[in-house]
Design a protein around this motif. Sequence first.
Motif, short mmCIF file in Angstrom:
data_model
loop_
_atom_site.label_atom_id
_atom_site.label_comp_id
_atom_site.label_asym_id
_atom_site.label_seq_id
_atom_site.Cartn_x
_atom_site.Cartn_y
_atom_site.Cartn_z
N TYR A 1 74.72 63.91 23.28
CA TYR A 1 74.08 63.88 24.41
C TYR A 1 72.96 64.40 24.31
CZ TYR A 1 75.17 69.02 24.60
OH TYR A 1 75.12 70.42 24.26
N GLY A 2 72.13 63.95 25.56
CA GLY A 2 70.73 64.23 25.61
C GLY A 2 70.17 64.51 27.11
N ASN A 3 68.96 64.25 27.51
CA ASN A 3 68.56 64.52 28.85
C ASN A 3 69.36 63.80 29.68
OD1 ASN A 3 66.49 66.45 28.08
ND2 ASN A 3 65.26 65.14 27.26
N PHE A 4 69.63 64.03 30.98
CA PHE A 4 69.95 63.42 32.12
C PHE A 4 68.87 62.70 32.53
CE2 PHE A 4 71.19 63.19 36.67
CZ PHE A 4 71.82 61.91 36.57
N ARG A 5 67.80 63.40 32.98
CA ARG A 5 66.50 63.01 33.65
C ARG A 5 65.59 63.76 33.23
NH1 ARG A 5 66.96 59.76 39.06
NH2 ARG A 5 64.79 60.04 38.81
N PHE A 6 64.18 63.18 33.49
CA PHE A 6 63.03 64.08 32.76
C PHE A 6 62.84 65.20 33.87
CE2 PHE A 6 58.55 64.75 33.15
CZ PHE A 6 58.54 65.21 31.81
N GLY A 7 62.53 66.34 33.37
CA GLY A 7 61.86 67.47 34.26
C GLY A 7 62.79 68.59 33.67
N GLU A 8 62.05 69.63 34.08
CA GLU A 8 63.01 70.90 33.45
C GLU A 8 63.91 71.45 34.31
OE1 GLU A 8 59.72 70.73 34.03
OE2 GLU A 8 58.78 72.56 35.44
N GLY A 9 63.89 70.87 35.75
CA GLY A 9 65.02 71.14 36.54
C GLY A 9 66.45 70.57 36.30
N TYR A 10 66.36 69.60 35.28
CA TYR A 10 67.34 68.92 35.01
C TYR A 10 67.86 69.46 33.20
CZ TYR A 10 67.01 65.15 38.20
OH TYR A 10 67.10 64.31 39.46
N ASN A 11 67.29 70.63 33.12
CA ASN A 11 67.70 71.12 31.76
C ASN A 11 69.11 71.38 31.69
OD1 ASN A 11 65.35 70.83 30.69
ND2 ASN A 11 64.52 72.86 30.53
N GLN A 12 69.93 72.02 32.69
CA GLN A 12 71.32 72.32 32.54
C GLN A 12 72.32 71.14 32.38
OE1 GLN A 12 71.24 75.81 35.18
NE2 GLN A 12 72.25 76.97 33.37
N THR A 13 71.51 70.20 32.61
CA THR A 13 72.66 68.70 32.76
C THR A 13 72.32 68.00 31.58
OG1 THR A 13 72.63 68.89 35.27
CG2 THR A 13 73.05 66.89 34.23
N VAL A 14 73.36 67.34 31.08
CA VAL A 14 73.16 66.53 30.13
C VAL A 14 73.98 65.16 30.17
CG1 VAL A 14 72.65 68.26 27.85
CG2 VAL A 14 74.99 67.57 28.58
N GLU A 15 73.49 64.03 29.48
CA GLU A 15 74.38 62.88 29.73
C GLU A 15 74.64 62.54 28.33
OE1 GLU A 15 72.43 59.62 31.57
OE2 GLU A 15 73.62 58.08 30.49
N HIS A 16 76.03 62.26 28.04
CA HIS A 16 76.67 62.04 27.03
C HIS A 16 77.13 60.63 26.69
CE1 HIS A 16 80.15 62.75 29.10
NE2 HIS A 16 80.91 62.06 28.51
N SER A 17 77.42 60.32 25.48
CA SER A 17 78.28 58.79 25.23
C SER A 17 78.87 59.12 23.84
CB SER A 17 77.09 57.65 24.84
OG SER A 17 76.31 58.01 24.13
N VAL A 18 80.11 58.25 23.82
CA VAL A 18 81.04 58.29 22.73
C VAL A 18 81.39 56.98 22.44
CG1 VAL A 18 83.53 59.32 22.03
CG2 VAL A 18 82.20 60.74 23.69
N HIS A 19 81.40 56.49 21.32
CA HIS A 19 81.70 55.35 20.45
C HIS A 19 82.56 55.38 19.38
CE1 HIS A 19 79.24 53.57 23.72
NE2 HIS A 19 78.10 54.32 23.18
N VAL A 20 83.76 54.84 19.46
CA VAL A 20 84.75 54.64 18.24
C VAL A 20 84.69 53.46 17.80
CG1 VAL A 20 87.09 55.06 17.65
CG2 VAL A 20 86.31 56.51 19.44
N ARG A 21 84.98 53.44 16.46
CA ARG A 21 84.96 52.27 15.63
C ARG A 21 86.09 51.22 16.14
NH1 ARG A 21 85.70 52.67 9.26
NH2 ARG A 21 87.69 51.64 9.65
N SER A 22 85.94 50.03 16.29
CA SER A 22 86.90 49.09 16.91
C SER A 22 88.21 49.05 16.49
CB SER A 22 86.17 47.90 17.10
OG SER A 22 86.18 47.28 15.98
N ASP A 23 88.30 49.38 15.31
CA ASP A 23 89.85 49.03 14.71
C ASP A 23 90.46 50.65 14.85
OD1 ASP A 23 87.78 50.08 12.86
OD2 ASP A 23 89.07 49.68 11.10
N LEU A 24 89.55 51.75 15.43
CA LEU A 24 90.44 53.07 15.17
C LEU A 24 90.41 53.59 16.52
CD1 LEU A 24 88.52 54.28 12.19
CD2 LEU A 24 90.82 53.80 12.19
N ARG A 25 90.35 52.70 17.48
CA ARG A 25 90.65 53.29 19.05
C ARG A 25 91.92 53.42 19.55
NH1 ARG A 25 85.92 48.86 20.75
NH2 ARG A 25 84.14 49.79 20.09
N SER A 26 92.17 54.32 20.45
CA SER A 26 93.45 54.41 21.00
C SER A 26 94.14 55.65 20.33
CB SER A 26 94.15 53.49 21.55
OG SER A 26 93.32 52.79 22.53
N GLN A 27 93.63 56.18 19.10
CA GLN A 27 94.31 57.07 18.18
C GLN A 27 93.97 58.55 18.58
OE1 GLN A 27 94.06 55.75 14.18
NE2 GLN A 27 94.14 53.71 14.74
#
Length: 165
Positions: A68-94
């Motif tokens: 995860y990282g910043n959601f948007r620029f500006g210290e007002g957003y410091n408590q909000t994070v935007e994340h992403s998750v990616h799984v290797r294609s042959d190992l999904r749904s496990q």
Amino acid sequence: MQIRRASHSDLEAITAIYNEVISNSDAIYRENAVPVSERIGWFEAKINDGFPVLVAVIADQIAGYGVYGNFRFGEGYNQTVEHSVHVRSDLRSQGIGKAILSELISIAISEGRHVMVAAIDSKNLGSITLHSKFGFTESARMPEVARKNGNLLTLVLMQKILNYE
Ligand SMILES: CC(C)(COP(=O)(O)OP(=O)(O)OC[C@H]1O[C@@H](n2cnc3c(N)ncnc32)[C@H](O)[C@@H]1OP(=O)(O)O)[C@@H](O)C(=O)NCCC(=O)NCCS
């Protein structure tokens, strides 16, 4: 399966997962594969900013990653994070995506973050279902904010409030 912090030696595998998702889905709004050097810059920026980059490891192989990282620029957003998750294609749904997301949520709570945001392509029902199971709810649907391979795409923002003040 082990979930641990990523290191430089994981970046080749992380780049391969990232590029596979770019090539074969609309989950990432980019069209062209990137070199490992681009992901090294991304990784170092996250680490320098104090954000977690996690990998799931199975039998010494990188099965997926989350960040995860910043959601948007500006210290007002410091408590909000935007994340992403990616799984290797042959190992999904496990259960690997669930394990990574669960750990990201735990870290965000331990850091005192208040909100996590996932930005998901509207057709990515796997990711929308995954996030719903963790209590994320849709807070915005943004038609046609992106174009990939000629197609206009709709972005869904899902959020979870972690700590009620
Ligand atoms: C989305 C993604 C991260 C999920 O990780 P995963 O390891 O495949 O998912 P899990 O096995 O942990 O499944 C978690 C839950 O999500 C749901 N889910 C996962 N994939 C699904 C699919 N293709 N269709 C419907 N539901 C799905 C299931 O409800 C599952 O819960 P259950 O096991 O209780 O049934 C993974 O499939 C992926 O990397 N996809 C390509 C890239 C991507 O879309 N990343 C997310 C960008 S926002």
